[in-house]
Design a protein around this motif. Structure first.
Motif, PDB file in Angstrom:
ATOM      1  N   VAL A 238      32.249  44.011  23.962  1.00  0.00           N
ATOM      2  CA  VAL A 238      31.162  43.997  22.988  1.00  0.00           C
ATOM      3  C   VAL A 238      31.757  44.317  21.618  1.00  0.00           C
ATOM      4  CG1 VAL A 238      28.940  44.953  22.314  1.00  0.00           C
ATOM      5  CG2 VAL A 238      29.525  44.762  24.746  1.00  0.00           C
ATOM      6  N   LEU A 239      31.635  43.397  20.691  1.00  0.00           N
ATOM      7  CA  LEU A 239      32.140  43.575  19.333  1.00  0.00           C
ATOM      8  C   LEU A 239      31.022  44.151  18.468  1.00  0.00           C
ATOM      9  CD1 LEU A 239      33.871  40.075  18.973  1.00  0.00           C
ATOM     10  CD2 LEU A 239      34.847  42.201  19.879  1.00  0.00           C
ATOM     11  N   ALA A 240      31.338  45.195  17.714  1.00  0.00           N
ATOM     12  CA  ALA A 240      30.309  45.842  16.897  1.00  0.00           C
ATOM     13  C   ALA A 240      30.929  46.362  15.609  1.00  0.00           C
ATOM     14  CB  ALA A 240      29.667  47.001  17.671  1.00  0.00           C
ATOM     15  N   GLU A 241      30.184  46.248  14.528  1.00  0.00           N
ATOM     16  CA  GLU A 241      30.624  46.851  13.267  1.00  0.00           C
ATOM     17  C   GLU A 241      30.473  48.361  13.375  1.00  0.00           C
ATOM     18  OE1 GLU A 241      29.433  46.843   8.496  1.00  0.00           O
ATOM     19  OE2 GLU A 241      28.664  45.270   9.820  1.00  0.00           O
ATOM     20  N   ALA A 242      31.563  49.067  13.133  1.00  0.00           N
ATOM     21  CA  ALA A 242      31.541  50.535  13.215  1.00  0.00           C
ATOM     22  C   ALA A 242      32.203  51.088  11.962  1.00  0.00           C
ATOM     23  CB  ALA A 242      32.269  51.006  14.472  1.00  0.00           C
ATOM     24  N   TYR A 243      31.426  51.753  11.141  1.00  0.00           N
ATOM     25  CA  TYR A 243      31.908  52.278   9.863  1.00  0.00           C
ATOM     26  C   TYR A 243      32.336  53.729  10.062  1.00  0.00           C
ATOM     27  CZ  TYR A 243      31.751  53.182   4.793  1.00  0.00           C
ATOM     28  OH  TYR A 243      32.049  53.501   3.497  1.00  0.00           O
ATOM     29  N   PRO A 244      33.642  54.033   9.975  1.00  0.00           N
ATOM     30  CA  PRO A 244      34.103  55.403  10.243  1.00  0.00           C
ATOM     31  C   PRO A 244      33.384  56.462   9.417  1.00  0.00           C
ATOM     32  CG  PRO A 244      35.977  53.926  10.158  1.00  0.00           C
ATOM     33  CD  PRO A 244      34.781  53.124   9.728  1.00  0.00           C
ATOM     34  N   ALA A 245      33.087  56.158   8.152  1.00  0.00           N
ATOM     35  CA  ALA A 245      32.438  57.161   7.298  1.00  0.00           C
ATOM     36  C   ALA A 245      31.070  57.551   7.836  1.00  0.00           C
ATOM     37  CB  ALA A 245      32.310  56.630   5.871  1.00  0.00           C
ATOM     38  N   GLU A 246      30.432  56.664   8.620  1.00  0.00           N
ATOM     39  CA  GLU A 246      29.136  57.004   9.208  1.00  0.00           C
ATOM     40  C   GLU A 246      29.271  58.170  10.174  1.00  0.00           C
ATOM     41  OE1 GLU A 246      26.312  57.424  12.231  1.00  0.00           O
ATOM     42  OE2 GLU A 246      28.225  56.435  12.671  1.00  0.00           O
ATOM     43  N   ALA A 247      30.445  58.275  10.825  1.00  0.00           N
ATOM     44  CA  ALA A 247      30.660  59.332  11.814  1.00  0.00           C
ATOM     45  C   ALA A 247      31.076  60.657  11.182  1.00  0.00           C
ATOM     46  CB  ALA A 247      31.723  58.895  12.824  1.00  0.00           C
ATOM     47  N   TYR A 248      31.487  60.648   9.923  1.00  0.00           N
ATOM     48  CA  TYR A 248      31.994  61.870   9.294  1.00  0.00           C
ATOM     49  C   TYR A 248      31.012  63.033   9.398  1.00  0.00           C
ATOM     50  CZ  TYR A 248      35.816  59.333   6.876  1.00  0.00           C
ATOM     51  OH  TYR A 248      36.938  58.607   6.567  1.00  0.00           O
ATOM     52  N   ALA A 249      29.752  62.779   9.014  1.00  0.00           N
ATOM     53  CA  ALA A 249      28.761  63.856   9.003  1.00  0.00           C
ATOM     54  C   ALA A 249      28.484  64.343  10.418  1.00  0.00           C
ATOM     55  CB  ALA A 249      27.475  63.392   8.335  1.00  0.00           C
ATOM     56  N   ARG A 250      28.397  63.419  11.372  1.00  0.00           N
ATOM     57  CA  ARG A 250      28.133  63.816  12.761  1.00  0.00           C
ATOM     58  C   ARG A 250      29.275  64.651  13.330  1.00  0.00           C
ATOM     59  NH1 ARG A 250      27.932  59.762  16.376  1.00  0.00           N
ATOM     60  NH2 ARG A 250      28.322  57.930  15.081  1.00  0.00           N
ATOM     61  N   ILE A 251      30.494  64.347  12.916  1.00  0.00           N
ATOM     62  CA  ILE A 251      31.650  65.108  13.407  1.00  0.00           C
ATOM     63  C   ILE A 251      31.756  66.449  12.692  1.00  0.00           C
ATOM     64  CG2 ILE A 251      34.189  65.083  13.504  1.00  0.00           C
ATOM     65  CD1 ILE A 251      33.971  62.061  14.047  1.00  0.00           C
ATOM     66  N   GLY A 252      31.205  66.535  11.489  1.00  0.00           N
ATOM     67  CA  GLY A 252      31.188  67.807  10.771  1.00  0.00           C
ATOM     68  C   GLY A 252      32.306  67.996   9.780  1.00  0.00           C
ATOM     69  N   LEU A 253      32.761  66.909   9.147  1.00  0.00           N
ATOM     70  CA  LEU A 253      33.841  67.021   8.165  1.00  0.00           C
ATOM     71  C   LEU A 253      33.354  67.687   6.885  1.00  0.00           C
ATOM     72  CD1 LEU A 253      35.712  63.606   8.424  1.00  0.00           C
ATOM     73  CD2 LEU A 253      35.825  65.603   9.905  1.00  0.00           C
ATOM     74  N   ALA A 254      34.281  68.364   6.225  1.00  0.00           N
ATOM     75  CA  ALA A 254      33.963  69.012   4.954  1.00  0.00           C
ATOM     76  C   ALA A 254      33.695  67.957   3.892  1.00  0.00           C
ATOM     77  CB  ALA A 254      35.130  69.903   4.525  1.00  0.00           C
ATOM     78  N   ARG A 255      32.753  68.250   3.015  1.00  0.00           N
ATOM     79  CA  ARG A 255      32.433  67.353   1.915  1.00  0.00           C
ATOM     80  C   ARG A 255      32.705  68.045   0.586  1.00  0.00           C
ATOM     81  NH1 ARG A 255      26.840  64.291   2.992  1.00  0.00           N
ATOM     82  NH2 ARG A 255      27.798  62.906   1.462  1.00  0.00           N
TER      83      ARG A 255
END
Length: 298
Positions: free
Chosen positions: A186-203
């Protein structure tokens, strides 16, 4: 690319590695999925879809993006125009090389019958955690995504479908559960920056800074543990070391976080996306896992 494989009730995350030939990658994933009796989901960090603004301005009515891709995305369509007077609905990517000029982008969009808003897909627009994109067709500057779209459509999407590989494209052809047949990719567009907040990266994020990347190791490893993801020794070393000292480590960083962010979606613990209007689903597509729907003027 970063590969995560099922391991008992959890997952095993490998270290980021260079991508081989795109068709070979898809074929290898299909064989591995079939051998394991399951499906593979391949997250792709490039736009998959056309803005509805372009669809309407170009008078496209039949089918949707995938049909258009196979029917009309020939060499000319995917060859960036070198000058403004070459830009058209049949050749919408621009520019072919470095250009400068006041109002250049606005003039380019006007050639397509678009403006800054209508040139974007709904998922390209700014949301709570994702900044706005430069637009599918723009190929100039550090933040452009047009070159990635050209390469992705030309070198992976089109040949995978035309060569009969067992692929399906989310969300155009259905939901993940409906598409994930054994042996299918299954091919899907996945934008890494979308996961940043869910993973809890510092902003704010500074992914080009090796020191900042290394400082995110605790959050990354905590997210992995929460979702039953174990890391190979090489992957753990990469995470703790900030994926190397050079700025180029941002690509491996994005690959790893993109894979981590996809795992809860593949498991059904995080939604794959919101309910989409039929025309958005058919033409624009969506970013896997993104739930904040940007505001639109229309």
């Amino acid at each position: 690319m970063t590969i995560a494989r099922r391991a008992g009730q959890g997952w095993r995350l490998e270290a980021p590695a260079p991508v081989p030939d795109p068709l070979r990658l898809v074929a290898d994933l299909a064989r591995a999925a079939e051998a394991a009796g399951g499906a593979a989901v391949l997250g792709l960090d490039f736009p998959i879809g056309l803005p509805l603004g372009f669809v309407r301005a170009a008078g496209l009515r039949e089918g949707g993006f995938l049909s258009f891709l196979e029917r009309a995305c020939d060499g000319a369509f995917l060859t960036p125009a070198a000058a403004l007077d070459e830009v058209s609905a049949a050749r919408p990517f621009f520019p072919a090389g470095p250009l400068a000029g006041r109002g250049l982008k606005a003039d380019f969009l006007a050639r397509l019958g678009l403006d800054a808003e209508t040139a974007l897909r709904l998922c390209d627009r700014r949301g709570e955690t994702v900044r706005a994109s430069c637009g599918v067709f723009w190929t100039l500057g550090a933040d452009q995504v047009g070159k990635a779209a050209i390469a992705g459509w030309r070198d992976l999407l089109l040949p995978a479908r035309r060569n009969g590989l067992p692929v399906a494209v989310w969300p155009f052809e259905g939901d993940l559960a409906a598409l994930a047949h054994p042996g299918r990719v299954v091919l899907a567009e996945a934008y890494p920056a979308e996961a940043y907040a869910r993973i809890g990266l510092a902003r704010p994020t500074r992914k080009r800074d090796p020191t900042w990347r290394a400082a995110q190791a605790e959050a990354i490893l905590a997210f992995a543990a929460e979702h039953r993801v174990s890391l190979t020794p090489e992957a753990a070393t990469a995470v703790r070391g900030g994926f190397g000292p050079s700025a180029d480590g941002e690509d491996a960083f994005d690959s790893c976080l993109g894979a981590l962010g996809m795992i809860p979606v593949a498991e059904g613990r995080h939604p794959e996306g919101p309910a989409l209007p039929a025309d958005v689903r058919a033409w624009e597509g969506w970013m896997l896992g993104r739930m904040d729907v940007p505001k639109s003027k229309g």
